[in-house]
Design a protein around this motif. Structure first.
Motif, mmCIF file in Angstrom:
data_model
loop_
_atom_site.group_PDB
_atom_site.id
_atom_site.type_symbol
_atom_site.label_atom_id
_atom_site.label_comp_id
_atom_site.label_asym_id
_atom_site.label_seq_id
_atom_site.Cartn_x
_atom_site.Cartn_y
_atom_site.Cartn_z
ATOM 1 N N ARG A 137 76.282 56.965 60.967
ATOM 2 C CA ARG A 137 75.047 57.557 60.390
ATOM 3 C C ARG A 137 75.573 58.668 59.331
ATOM 4 N NH1 ARG A 137 72.277 59.035 66.197
ATOM 5 N NH2 ARG A 137 74.415 59.527 66.695
ATOM 6 N N LEU A 138 76.811 58.789 59.458
ATOM 7 C CA LEU A 138 77.571 59.810 58.282
ATOM 8 C C LEU A 138 78.174 59.191 57.183
ATOM 9 C CD1 LEU A 138 78.724 62.552 60.672
ATOM 10 C CD2 LEU A 138 76.654 62.569 59.347
ATOM 11 N N ARG A 139 78.287 57.736 57.327
ATOM 12 C CA ARG A 139 79.103 56.994 56.326
ATOM 13 C C ARG A 139 78.489 57.197 55.007
ATOM 14 N NH1 ARG A 139 79.946 51.667 60.185
ATOM 15 N NH2 ARG A 139 81.194 52.837 61.580
ATOM 16 N N ALA A 140 79.320 57.193 53.902
ATOM 17 C CA ALA A 140 79.145 57.119 52.520
ATOM 18 C C ALA A 140 78.534 58.693 52.324
ATOM 19 C CB ALA A 140 78.029 56.070 51.958
ATOM 20 N N LYS A 141 78.837 59.390 53.047
ATOM 21 C CA LYS A 141 78.486 60.846 52.739
ATOM 22 C C LYS A 141 79.808 61.734 52.711
ATOM 23 C CE LYS A 141 73.956 61.304 53.952
ATOM 24 N NZ LYS A 141 72.839 61.788 52.700
ATOM 25 N N ARG A 142 79.688 62.756 51.711
ATOM 26 C CA ARG A 142 80.887 63.718 51.566
ATOM 27 C C ARG A 142 80.864 64.566 52.813
ATOM 28 N NH1 ARG A 142 83.631 62.279 47.297
ATOM 29 N NH2 ARG A 142 85.221 64.094 47.869
ATOM 30 N N SER A 143 82.208 65.299 52.867
ATOM 31 C CA SER A 143 82.226 66.054 53.942
ATOM 32 C C SER A 143 83.333 67.031 53.656
ATOM 33 C CB SER A 143 82.515 65.357 55.324
ATOM 34 O OG SER A 143 82.915 66.284 56.269
ATOM 35 N N VAL A 144 83.206 68.355 54.000
ATOM 36 C CA VAL A 144 84.127 69.521 54.024
ATOM 37 C C VAL A 144 84.934 69.555 55.420
ATOM 38 C CG1 VAL A 144 83.087 70.652 52.196
ATOM 39 C CG2 VAL A 144 82.684 71.509 54.375
ATOM 40 N N GLY A 145 84.317 68.943 56.554
ATOM 41 C CA GLY A 145 84.851 69.111 57.858
ATOM 42 C C GLY A 145 85.665 68.163 58.217
ATOM 43 N N VAL A 146 86.601 68.304 59.231
ATOM 44 C CA VAL A 146 87.628 67.481 59.627
ATOM 45 C C VAL A 146 87.658 67.876 61.064
ATOM 46 C CG1 VAL A 146 90.021 66.835 59.963
ATOM 47 C CG2 VAL A 146 89.173 67.400 57.773
ATOM 48 N N GLY A 147 87.480 66.871 62.138
ATOM 49 C CA GLY A 147 87.588 67.033 63.454
ATOM 50 C C GLY A 147 86.808 65.880 64.196
ATOM 51 N N GLY A 148 86.661 66.181 65.373
ATOM 52 C CA GLY A 148 85.906 65.019 66.343
ATOM 53 C C GLY A 148 85.669 65.359 67.606
ATOM 54 N N HIS A 149 85.246 64.413 68.417
ATOM 55 C CA HIS A 149 84.906 64.539 69.834
ATOM 56 C C HIS A 149 86.210 64.945 70.633
ATOM 57 C CE1 HIS A 149 82.207 61.864 68.312
ATOM 58 N NE2 HIS A 149 81.269 62.415 69.289
ATOM 59 N N ILE A 150 85.992 65.952 71.867
ATOM 60 C CA ILE A 150 87.067 66.059 72.795
ATOM 61 C C ILE A 150 86.804 65.043 73.825
ATOM 62 C CG2 ILE A 150 87.734 67.751 74.311
ATOM 63 C CD1 ILE A 150 87.795 68.743 71.351
ATOM 64 N N TYR B 28 76.396 65.728 50.485
ATOM 65 C CA TYR B 28 77.097 66.029 51.556
ATOM 66 C C TYR B 28 76.248 65.792 52.996
ATOM 67 C CZ TYR B 28 80.926 67.786 48.830
ATOM 68 O OH TYR B 28 81.916 67.674 47.792
ATOM 69 N N GLU B 29 77.044 65.610 53.997
ATOM 70 C CA GLU B 29 76.508 65.383 55.242
ATOM 71 C C GLU B 29 75.731 66.930 55.657
ATOM 72 O OE1 GLU B 29 79.726 64.268 57.620
ATOM 73 O OE2 GLU B 29 80.381 66.359 58.098
ATOM 74 N N SER B 30 74.823 66.957 56.732
ATOM 75 C CA SER B 30 74.104 68.298 56.946
ATOM 76 C C SER B 30 74.878 69.198 57.166
ATOM 77 C CB SER B 30 72.922 67.774 57.910
ATOM 78 O OG SER B 30 73.466 67.574 59.079
ATOM 79 N N TRP B 31 76.021 68.891 58.155
ATOM 80 C CA TRP B 31 76.814 70.182 58.668
ATOM 81 C C TRP B 31 77.479 70.795 57.410
ATOM 82 C CZ3 TRP B 31 79.876 69.139 63.791
ATOM 83 C CH2 TRP B 31 78.748 69.212 65.082
ATOM 84 N N SER B 32 78.039 69.970 56.748
ATOM 85 C CA SER B 32 78.676 70.438 55.396
ATOM 86 C C SER B 32 77.946 71.212 54.752
ATOM 87 C CB SER B 32 79.164 69.418 54.390
ATOM 88 O OG SER B 32 80.445 68.602 55.383
ATOM 89 N N GLN B 33 76.547 70.583 54.466
ATOM 90 C CA GLN B 33 75.696 71.682 53.644
ATOM 91 C C GLN B 33 75.414 72.984 54.303
ATOM 92 O OE1 GLN B 33 72.040 69.681 52.511
ATOM 93 N NE2 GLN B 33 73.071 67.632 52.422
ATOM 94 N N ILE B 34 74.860 72.812 55.730
ATOM 95 C CA ILE B 34 74.892 74.303 56.390
ATOM 96 C C ILE B 34 76.188 75.234 56.299
ATOM 97 C CG2 ILE B 34 74.877 75.105 58.912
ATOM 98 C CD1 ILE B 34 72.965 72.356 59.402
ATOM 99 N N VAL B 35 77.254 74.579 56.499
ATOM 100 C CA VAL B 35 78.649 75.478 56.619
ATOM 101 C C VAL B 35 78.815 76.153 55.228
ATOM 102 C CG1 VAL B 35 80.457 73.699 56.339
ATOM 103 C CG2 VAL B 35 80.593 75.945 57.576
ATOM 104 N N MET B 36 78.863 75.460 54.309
ATOM 105 C CA MET B 36 79.118 75.752 52.801
ATOM 106 C C MET B 36 77.758 76.823 52.403
ATOM 107 S SD MET B 36 81.920 74.421 51.590
ATOM 108 C CE MET B 36 81.728 74.835 49.827
ATOM 109 N N ARG B 37 76.689 76.484 52.816
ATOM 110 C CA ARG B 37 75.776 77.644 52.125
ATOM 111 C C ARG B 37 75.865 79.015 53.075
ATOM 112 N NH1 ARG B 37 71.709 73.156 52.445
ATOM 113 N NH2 ARG B 37 71.136 72.747 50.175
ATOM 114 N N ALA B 38 76.463 79.076 54.241
ATOM 115 C CA ALA B 38 76.598 79.885 55.406
ATOM 116 C C ALA B 38 77.783 80.774 54.573
ATOM 117 C CB ALA B 38 76.733 79.467 56.730
#
Length: 207
Positions: free
Chosen positions: A90-103, A194-204
Motif C-alpha cells: 500500500r506504500l509502493r510508488a510513494k516517497r518516504s523519509v523513514g527507514v525501518g520496519g517490523h520487529i 510522500y507516504e502519510s507518516w512522512s508527511q506527519i513527521v516532516m510537518r511536526a
C-alpha cells in the motif's frame, strides 16, 4: 501466503495504546508511550498477514530519519522512492523519509528473549536497508499514529532522528530508489508525493 505475510511480528493491543492516550498524527511524548508498550505483558508476536487486516492490534515500527546539516547551515533529510518489492504494497510508488520496519520474533530469539528486542529489531532493519558510513547521534523524538489510512490503522511508529556527520547514507535494498539527502524545504514543498507518516513527521519536526 508469502513468507513476509507469515512472518510473526511484534504487536500491542490497540486498546492498550488508547488507555495510554489516543492521538492522531504526531506526539512528542515518547516516554508516555514507548516504555509502557515495549515492557507490557500484552506484547505478542502474530502473523503479519493477519495483523495487516486487524486494527485491534498495532504493529510497533521504528521509523528512522537521517538528518544532515551542511556547513552553510542548510538542513537536509535522507529520502527515497519506495520500489515494487516485497514490502508494504500500500506504500509502493510513494516517497518516504523513514527507514525501518517490523520487529519480528526472530529479533526476540536473537537476544534470547531477555535483551532489548526493540533495539535489536531496529538495528537489523537499518542494517538490511541502508549503509551508514558516517558518525551519528540518535534520539527518539516522537510517536506517529495515523488512523486515517488503512496502513496507519494497524501500525504505531516510534520516530528516531539520526543526526549524521556527513551525507554518507546509502541504500542497500533495491526497493529504495532515487535515494539521497534533500533540503527540508524541497521535501516540504512536495509533501503530497510522500507516504502519510512522512508527511506527519516532516510537518511536526520541520514545518
Amino acid at each position: 501466503m508469502s513468507t513476509v505475510m507469515l512472518e510473526k511480528v511484534l504487536v500491542v493491543p490497540t486498546e492498550l495504546f488508547h488507555e495510554l492516550g489516543h492521538f492522531q498524527g504526531f506526539s512528542p511524548d515518547v516516554a508516555r508511550y514507548f516504555e509502557p508498550l515495549v515492557s507490557s505483558d500484552q506484547i505478542s508476536y502474530r502473523p503479519r498477514g493477519d495483523m495487516e487486516e486487524d486494527p485491534s492490534f498495532k504493529q510497533l515500527i521504528p521509523y528512522c530519519l537521517f538528518r544532515y546539516t551542511t556547513p552553510s547551515g542548510e538542513v537536509q533529510v535522507f529520502d527515497y522512492l519506495r520500489g515494487g518489492g516485497v514490502g508494504e504494497a500500500r506504500l509502493r510508488a510513494k516517497r518516504s523519509v523513514g527507514v525501518g520496519g517490523h520487529i519480528s520474533i526472530e529479533d526476540a530469539e536473537a537476544v534470547n528473549h531477555s535483551g532489548d528486542v526493540y533495539s535489536e529489531g531496529m538495528r537489523r532493519e537499518l542494517e538490511e536497508e541502508v549503509s551508514i558510513n558516517t558518525p551519528y547521534t540518535e534520539s527518539a523524538v516522537g510517536m506517529i499514529n495515523d488512523d486515517e489510512t488503512e496502513v496507519g490503522k494497524v501500525h504505531l511508529g516510534v520516530v528516531h532522528v539520526f543526526d549524521v556527520g556527513s551525507p554518507s547514507v546509502e541504500p542497500r535494498e533495491d526497493d529504495l530508489t532515487e535515494a539521497g539527502f534533500r533540503p527540508v524545504a524541497d521535501i516540504l514543498s512536495e509533501l503530497d508525493r510522500y507516504e502519510s507518516w512522512s508527511q506527519i513527521v516532516m510537518r511536526a519536526l520541520f514545518g
